[in-house]
Design a protein around this motif. Structure first.
Motif, PDB file in Angstrom:
ATOM      1  N   ASN A 453      27.185  72.694 -11.937  1.00 52.15           N
ATOM      2  CA  ASN A 453      25.830  72.229 -12.253  1.00 52.15           C
ATOM      3  C   ASN A 453      25.286  71.316 -11.160  1.00 52.15           C
ATOM      4  OD1 ASN A 453      25.895  73.645 -14.638  1.00 52.15           O
ATOM      5  ND2 ASN A 453      26.392  71.863 -15.916  1.00 52.15           N
ATOM      6  N   ALA A 454      26.146  70.433 -10.630  1.00 47.95           N
ATOM      7  CA  ALA A 454      25.713  69.514  -9.574  1.00 47.95           C
ATOM      8  C   ALA A 454      25.328  70.278  -8.318  1.00 47.95           C
ATOM      9  CB  ALA A 454      26.822  68.505  -9.285  1.00 47.95           C
ATOM     10  N   ILE A 455      26.126  71.289  -7.941  1.00 46.18           N
ATOM     11  CA  ILE A 455      25.802  72.094  -6.756  1.00 46.18           C
ATOM     12  C   ILE A 455      24.476  72.804  -6.932  1.00 46.18           C
ATOM     13  CG2 ILE A 455      26.525  74.131  -5.449  1.00 46.18           C
ATOM     14  CD1 ILE A 455      29.427  73.237  -5.868  1.00 46.18           C
ATOM     15  N   GLU A 456      24.239  73.371  -8.117  1.00 46.44           N
ATOM     16  CA  GLU A 456      22.966  74.043  -8.364  1.00 46.44           C
ATOM     17  C   GLU A 456      21.807  73.054  -8.356  1.00 46.44           C
ATOM     18  OE1 GLU A 456      23.043  76.349 -11.893  1.00 46.44           O
ATOM     19  OE2 GLU A 456      24.720  77.620 -11.252  1.00 46.44           O
ATOM     20  N   ALA A 457      22.041  71.844  -8.871  1.00 43.47           N
ATOM     21  CA  ALA A 457      20.967  70.853  -8.943  1.00 43.47           C
ATOM     22  C   ALA A 457      20.549  70.367  -7.553  1.00 43.47           C
ATOM     23  CB  ALA A 457      21.416  69.675  -9.802  1.00 43.47           C
ATOM     24  N   VAL A 458      21.517  70.064  -6.689  1.00 49.71           N
ATOM     25  CA  VAL A 458      21.171  69.505  -5.368  1.00 49.71           C
ATOM     26  C   VAL A 458      20.787  70.589  -4.386  1.00 49.71           C
ATOM     27  CG1 VAL A 458      22.703  67.548  -5.760  1.00 49.71           C
ATOM     28  CG2 VAL A 458      23.562  69.549  -4.533  1.00 49.71           C
ATOM     29  N   ASN A 459      21.089  71.831  -4.680  1.00 48.21           N
ATOM     30  CA  ASN A 459      20.802  72.914  -3.733  1.00 48.21           C
ATOM     31  C   ASN A 459      19.310  73.155  -3.574  1.00 48.21           C
ATOM     32  OD1 ASN A 459      21.841  74.858  -1.932  1.00 48.21           O
ATOM     33  ND2 ASN A 459      21.440  76.481  -3.422  1.00 48.21           N
ATOM     34  N   VAL A 460      18.504  72.663  -4.562  1.00 48.67           N
ATOM     35  CA  VAL A 460      17.054  72.824  -4.454  1.00 48.67           C
ATOM     36  C   VAL A 460      16.419  71.681  -3.661  1.00 48.67           C
ATOM     37  CG1 VAL A 460      16.962  74.085  -6.646  1.00 48.67           C
ATOM     38  CG2 VAL A 460      16.690  71.603  -6.650  1.00 48.67           C
ATOM     39  N   GLN A 461      17.205  70.657  -3.307  1.00 49.33           N
ATOM     40  CA  GLN A 461      16.682  69.527  -2.561  1.00 49.33           C
ATOM     41  C   GLN A 461      16.659  69.836  -1.058  1.00 49.33           C
ATOM     42  OE1 GLN A 461      15.646  68.152  -5.425  1.00 49.33           O
ATOM     43  NE2 GLN A 461      16.135  66.099  -4.694  1.00 49.33           N
ATOM     44  N   SER A 464      18.847  67.304   3.886  1.00 49.79           N
ATOM     45  CA  SER A 464      19.310  65.951   4.181  1.00 49.79           C
ATOM     46  C   SER A 464      19.596  65.142   2.916  1.00 49.79           C
ATOM     47  CB  SER A 464      18.268  65.220   5.037  1.00 49.79           C
ATOM     48  OG  SER A 464      17.031  65.139   4.341  1.00 49.79           O
ATOM     49  N   GLN A 465      19.151  65.668   1.735  1.00 51.65           N
ATOM     50  CA  GLN A 465      19.310  64.922   0.489  1.00 51.65           C
ATOM     51  C   GLN A 465      20.321  65.573  -0.462  1.00 51.65           C
ATOM     52  OE1 GLN A 465      15.321  64.760  -1.039  1.00 51.65           O
ATOM     53  NE2 GLN A 465      14.670  63.166   0.383  1.00 51.65           N
ATOM     54  N   ARG A 466      21.120  66.468   0.049  1.00 47.42           N
ATOM     55  CA  ARG A 466      22.084  67.170  -0.797  1.00 47.42           C
ATOM     56  C   ARG A 466      23.416  66.416  -0.773  1.00 47.42           C
ATOM     57  NH1 ARG A 466      21.114  73.445   1.225  1.00 47.42           N
ATOM     58  NH2 ARG A 466      18.887  73.564   0.702  1.00 47.42           N
ATOM     59  N   GLU A 467      23.632  65.630  -1.822  1.00 43.23           N
ATOM     60  CA  GLU A 467      24.867  64.844  -1.897  1.00 43.23           C
ATOM     61  C   GLU A 467      25.447  64.912  -3.309  1.00 43.23           C
ATOM     62  OE1 GLU A 467      24.243  60.859  -0.676  1.00 43.23           O
ATOM     63  OE2 GLU A 467      23.729  61.371   1.388  1.00 43.23           O
ATOM     64  N   ILE A 468      26.761  64.943  -3.360  1.00 45.25           N
ATOM     65  CA  ILE A 468      27.505  64.901  -4.624  1.00 45.25           C
ATOM     66  C   ILE A 468      28.655  63.932  -4.456  1.00 45.25           C
ATOM     67  CG2 ILE A 468      28.906  66.180  -6.282  1.00 45.25           C
ATOM     68  CD1 ILE A 468      27.362  68.679  -5.551  1.00 45.25           C
ATOM     69  N   SER A 469      28.734  62.975  -5.388  1.00 47.70           N
ATOM     70  CA  SER A 469      29.794  61.977  -5.340  1.00 47.70           C
ATOM     71  C   SER A 469      30.737  62.203  -6.513  1.00 47.70           C
ATOM     72  CB  SER A 469      29.203  60.570  -5.406  1.00 47.70           C
ATOM     73  OG  SER A 469      30.227  59.602  -5.550  1.00 47.70           O
ATOM     74  N   ILE A 470      32.049  62.138  -6.229  1.00 50.38           N
ATOM     75  CA  ILE A 470      33.067  62.352  -7.261  1.00 50.38           C
ATOM     76  C   ILE A 470      33.947  61.108  -7.331  1.00 50.38           C
ATOM     77  CG2 ILE A 470      34.976  63.812  -8.040  1.00 50.38           C
ATOM     78  CD1 ILE A 470      33.836  66.050  -6.300  1.00 50.38           C
TER      79      ILE A 470
END
Length: 552
Positions: A453-461, A464-470
């Motif tokens: 879900n996170a990958i799909e959510a940030v992929n539309v940004q 330069s703003q595609r980040e996921i923190s774990i």
């Protein structure tokens, strides 16, 4: 229809317990006919008895009426004072007898001596029958049945009074019983002919009714219907899939044992669900779309009871009209092991594809640098990429003890890297506590769904703003995992954990988070949504280390 008739003929040949000496249609015709005939025989006998009693009563009243008229005739009274009353009374009575069609009119004195009789030779003889006492002694007028000189007859007896109101004689008017019975038989003939016509009409109606009922039963015999009913019931109850049938109003008409155990964890009485709206048991089943539009749904994933199931729905047609629908579902846990294996293979395939694609891109970069004679830059690039991969792999090896979780994170990292998404793990993260059974499955399901879900959510940004923190930790009594992304977030989305709800466009959405929460709650865990530090959504998974009524 041809297949149905063929199968029915086969059942007739192969079912040894079914006897077709008399078909259902013939049985119904015979039974209806016997019932109609029996009813009309009883009714006819009753009517004949009623007509007989009525006719005898009417003739008796007629005889009594004639007798009263004769007894009240003044000439008759005056004739009693003559020396030869019979000569006068016989002449007076004979025309009256002919006019009234009476069999006899006998006038006698107080001793019962005849003054009139159809046979003149019997004048002066005593009246016979033994039924004159009431008229002569008590002065009563009445109707009687007795046998006289002319045979058994219905008689009207009336006393004759003088001027001083003393009984001086009586009048007896009679109609022979044989004549009465002849009249009754003539009346009964028309009755029986009418009843016979009604019986014939009833038999014809029985034939049409039998034909109609047989057609409604698809020309099947009761033995066949009983055999099919038992067979259907055995099939339904032995089927491992849950089956629910509804009528055109969406009311439940059938539910097998597997469906009851899925919905209620036990077998229940028929009264608990028969005739109840299906929306009360399956609120998100969309069964009304099937009933309204005739849509068919296959392998729709949803939550029923405490299980994740795959649902199929199909309408029931009768003469091109929708008369109901059937919904079948099976527990997804039955294919869970295969699904997990396929999921892992898919993850590994995605990881390999991502690595291949990324490696190909990096080779082109290195090739370009070498062609430009930028050897040092190429060496630095290779060292940098090698350090990134080594640092990620080393961090996972040191801080994640479970190889399955390790592989999942590695695959998602490569997938994100291919899409230009920066995915990083907080340095303080660690997950060395050993998980097994349902807790491990719940963690893998939740982590995989949230990262996807996170990958799909940030992929539309913007890139330069595609980040996921774990972040994950097993310090303390619980295992805590946080997935933070820079996507658009879910502010105001209070229904994200409801079945079928999704902020994404497309079919078969709105299941992942529901499935995740369901599996986490089964092991005593929970999933929560908070505002993330990266501007998007931040999901938190909590799984207790200690077992809480779980099956490992």
């Amino acid at each position: 229809m041809e297949n149905f008739e063929s199968n029915r003929n086969k059942r007739q040949l192969t079912c040894p317990n079914v006897s077709f000496q008399f078909s259902l249609k013939l049985k119904m015709i015979l039974l209806f006919s016997l019932l109609i005939i029996g009813i009309f025989i009883i009714f006819g006998l009753f009517l004949r008895s009623f007509i007989s009693a009525t006719m005898e009563d009417q003739i008796g009243k007629r005889a009594l009426g004639v007798a009263k008229s004769v007894a009240n005739t003044p000439e008759i009274r005056e004739a009693f004072e003559l020396e030869n009353p019979a000569r006068v009374i016989q002449q007076i009575v004979q025309p009256i007898q002919e006019a009234t069609d009476a069999e006899f009119i006998v006038v006698g004195n107080e001793e019962g001596i005849r003054y009139s009789h159809p046979d003149p030779d019997r004048l002066g003889e005593k009246m016979v029958g033994g039924d004159n006492d009431r008229a002569l002694n008590k002065g009563e007028s009445y109707i009687s049945k007795s046998t006289g000189s002319l045979g058994r007859s219905i008689r009207g007896k009336v006393p004759i009074y003088d001027n001083h109101n003393n009984v001086i004689g009586l009048v007896s008017v009679g109609f022979l019983n044989n004549d009465v019975q002849s009249i009754i038989q003539n009346q009964s003939k028309s009755l029986w002919f009418t009843l016979l016509g009604i019986v014939l009409l009833g038999i014809v109606g029985a034939i049409f009714i039998s034909h109609y009922i047989k057609r409604l039963l698809s020309n099947m015999e009761p033995e066949e219907i009983n055999h099919l009913l038992l067979q259907k019931e055995a099939i339904l109850q032995s089927t491992h899939e849950g089956i629910i049938a509804v009528d055109h109003n969406g009311l439940i008409t059938m539910m097998n044992t597997a469906a009851q155990k899925t919905l209620f964890d036990k077998q229940i009485q028929n009264a608990a669900y028969m005739g109840k709206p299906v929306k009360d048991l399956l609120p998100h089943s969309n069964i009304y779309d099937v009933l309204t539009y005739g849509e068919r749904h296959y392998d729709k994933e949803m939550i029923l009871g405490n299980d994740v199931v795959l649902v199929n729905r199909t309408p029931i047609y009768h003469e091109r009209a929708i008369t109901g629908a059937v919904s079948t579902f099976r527990s997804k846990t039955e294919v869970e092991h295969v699904t997990k294996e396929l999921l892992q293979i898919k993850q590994y395939a995605n990881a390999q594809r991502a690595q291949t694609h990324e490696f190909s891109n990096k080779l082109y970069i290195i090739l370009g640098l070498l062609q430009l004679n930028q050897i040092q830059e190429a060496i630095d690039f290779i060292k940098k990429e090698n350090n990134i991969q080594q640092e990620w792999s080393r961090f996972l090896l040191e801080n994640v003890s479970d190889p399955t979780i390790h592989g999942l994170l590695q695959g998602k990292f490569n997938q994100a890297n291919e899409l230009g998404i920066t995915m990083f793990i907080q340095p303080a993260s660690q997950l060395t506590y050993p998980l097994t059974g349902s807790k491990k499955d719940a963690l893998l399901t939740g982590l995989g769904n949230l990262l996807e879900n996170a990958i799909e959510a940030v992929n539309v940004q913007n890139r330069s703003q595609r980040e996921i923190s774990i972040f994950f930790t097993d310090i303390g009594e619980d295992i805590v995992i946080e997935i933070d992304d820079s996507g658009p977030g879910m502010k105001g989305e209070g229904n994200i954990f409801e079945q079928g709800y999704s902020t994404k466009i497309g079919l078969h959405r709105g299941t992942g988070l529901v499935l995740t929460r369901l599996q986490l709650r089964k092991v005593g865990g929970e999933i929560m949504l908070e505002d993330g530090e990266l501007g998007g959504a931040c999901f938190i998974i909590i799984i207790p280390k200690e077992a809480e009524n779980e099956n490992e």
